[in-house]
Design an enzyme around this catalytic site. Structure first.
Site, mmCIF file in Angstrom:
data_model
loop_
_atom_site.group_PDB
_atom_site.id
_atom_site.type_symbol
_atom_site.label_atom_id
_atom_site.label_comp_id
_atom_site.label_asym_id
_atom_site.label_seq_id
_atom_site.Cartn_x
_atom_site.Cartn_y
_atom_site.Cartn_z
ATOM 1 N N LYS A 228 0.814 -1.225 0.000
ATOM 2 C CA LYS A 228 0.000 0.000 0.000
ATOM 3 C C LYS A 228 0.838 1.261 0.000
ATOM 4 O O LYS A 228 2.048 1.241 0.203
ATOM 5 C CB LYS A 228 -0.966 -0.022 1.191
ATOM 6 N N ARG A 262 -3.195 -9.807 5.797
ATOM 7 C CA ARG A 262 -3.692 -9.895 4.403
ATOM 8 C C ARG A 262 -2.533 -9.508 3.487
ATOM 9 O O ARG A 262 -2.033 -8.400 3.565
ATOM 10 C CB ARG A 262 -4.884 -8.944 4.249
HETATM 11 N N1 HH2 Z 1 -7.372 -3.715 1.346
HETATM 12 C C1 HH2 Z 1 -7.740 -3.788 0.055
HETATM 13 C C2 HH2 Z 1 -8.880 -4.530 -0.325
HETATM 14 N N2 HH2 Z 1 -9.598 -5.196 0.596
HETATM 15 N N3 HH2 Z 1 -9.955 -5.842 2.838
HETATM 16 C C3 HH2 Z 1 -9.599 -5.786 4.123
HETATM 17 N N4 HH2 Z 1 -10.305 -6.446 5.057
HETATM 18 N N5 HH2 Z 1 -8.513 -5.063 4.549
HETATM 19 C C4 HH2 Z 1 -7.744 -4.360 3.679
HETATM 20 O O1 HH2 Z 1 -6.769 -3.722 4.112
HETATM 21 C C5 HH2 Z 1 -8.098 -4.386 2.280
HETATM 22 C C6 HH2 Z 1 -9.238 -5.166 1.892
HETATM 23 C C7 HH2 Z 1 -6.931 -3.071 -0.985
HETATM 24 O O2 HH2 Z 1 -5.893 -3.879 -1.465
HETATM 25 P P1 HH2 Z 1 -5.951 -4.741 -2.828
HETATM 26 O O3 HH2 Z 1 -7.020 -5.801 -2.746
HETATM 27 O O4 HH2 Z 1 -4.598 -5.257 -3.118
HETATM 28 O O5 HH2 Z 1 -6.273 -3.687 -3.948
HETATM 29 P P2 HH2 Z 1 -7.583 -3.286 -4.750
HETATM 30 O O6 HH2 Z 1 -8.612 -2.831 -3.754
HETATM 31 O O7 HH2 Z 1 -7.110 -2.173 -5.650
HETATM 32 O O8 HH2 Z 1 -8.070 -4.490 -5.492
#
Ligand code: HH2
Length: 284
Positions: A228, A262
């Site tokens: 992030k 995660r």
């Molecule tokens: N971060 C993201 C998405 N979902 N869910 C939880 N519970 N906690 C988090 O910190 C979280 C989440 C964002 O990361 P990522 O899935 O890699 O990216 P994107 O939302 O662009 O798909």
């Protein structure tokens, strides 16, 4: 090292006891536009193969998301999100022995994903939608309740706190009450401060530093800092070069009592945890 609050989580498959090692939640993004791996796993077969690989690397759970929540991302509809997510949930449910979470804030998508084999609802909007509470209450799914403000489109302007830890405490107390009233057993709920969601680097650092304060809420804590912006701000690295910073921040969370991490890069995280765990628990 802060002791992890000795807490249990109820999944449809049984009780998860959190003790010494955090669980690793591997990320499977079935999206064209996720901030670090958008487009890589949009094809269901590739997403399924990626999920299997993460499990082989040591993922304890997989989190399947089909709508990016990066700042400024545009929302997708129920049908498109389902079209992306469901074949992957279904395919992985048949192929891997670990629980699957569906990363969605839409009750209908969650309902379909549970029917396809998911057993955890990961709602980045913290179960504010009564339909999501009703759905969770009517199933045995476990729930990840995350803190955010606004929507991915608006959250950047809402990153303003007098005391971010006090805000999180109030928010989670309120959400746990609402979920209680809606009929979701407390032992099915995990809490997540939502790193990067309506938070600037200063807020993310405060939360990481003081993470153990959230143990008073009595529920397992999930931490997602993988690749992030906080890591980019601290290291000056682009998304594809944030592994070392991600591992460092995740270990800091582990030392402060995070129960679930995660993570995109499961193999690296597994090795890092194995080393610090061995040091911490060496009889001397
Ligand atoms: N971060 C993201 C998405 N979902 N869910 C939880 N519970 N906690 C988090 O910190 C979280 C989440 C964002 O990361 P990522 O899935 O890699 O990216 P994107 O939302 O662009 O798909």
């Amino acid at each position: 090292m802060v002791a992890r609050y000795p807490v249990e989580l109820e999944l449809p498959t049984g009780i998860v006891k959190f003790n010494e090692k955090p669980l690793l939640m591997g990320i499977v993004n079935v999206t064209p536009d996720s901030f670090s791996d958008g487009g890589q796993y949009l094809d269901p077969a590739r997403a399924i193969a990626h999920g299997e690989e993460l499990v082989a690397q040591g993922a304890d759970w997989l989190d399947i998301g089909a709508e990016s929540t990066r700042p400024g991302a545009s929302p997708v509809g129920v049908e498109e999100e389902s079209r992306r997510a469901l074949p992957v949930v279904e395919g992985l449910a048949q192929r891997v022995p670990v629980p699957l979470s569906i990363d969605t804030y839409k009750a209908e998508v969650a309902r379909r994903a549970i029917a396809a084999g998911a057993s955890i609802i990961n709602d980045v909007t913290g179960f504010v939608d009564p339909a999501m509470i009703a759905l969770a209450a009517s199933t045995r799914a476990a729930c990840v309740c995350m803190h955010m403000r606004g929507t991915p489109a608006t959250m950047r302007e809402l990153a303003d706190y007098t005391d971010v830890m006090a805000t999180l405490h109030e928010y989670f107390t309120d959400r746990l009450d609402a979920m209680d009233r809606g009929g979701i057993a407390r032992q099915r709920i995990m809490l997540d401060p939502g790193f990067g969601f309506a938070k600037r680097t200063t807020h993310n650092l405060t939360i990481l530093q003081k993470l153990a304060e959230l143990h008073t809420l009595g529920r397992p804590l999930l931490v997602g800092v993988s690749r992030k912006r906080i890591i980019g701000d601290l290291t000056g690295q682009p998304e594809n070069a944030r592994l070392v910073g991600t591992i460092a921040a995740s270990l800091a969370a582990y030392y402060r009592g995070a129960h679930v991490l995660r993570i995109h890069d499961v193999a690296a995280m597994r090795d890092a945890i194995a080393v610090v765990h061995a040091i911490e628990h060496h009889p001397g």
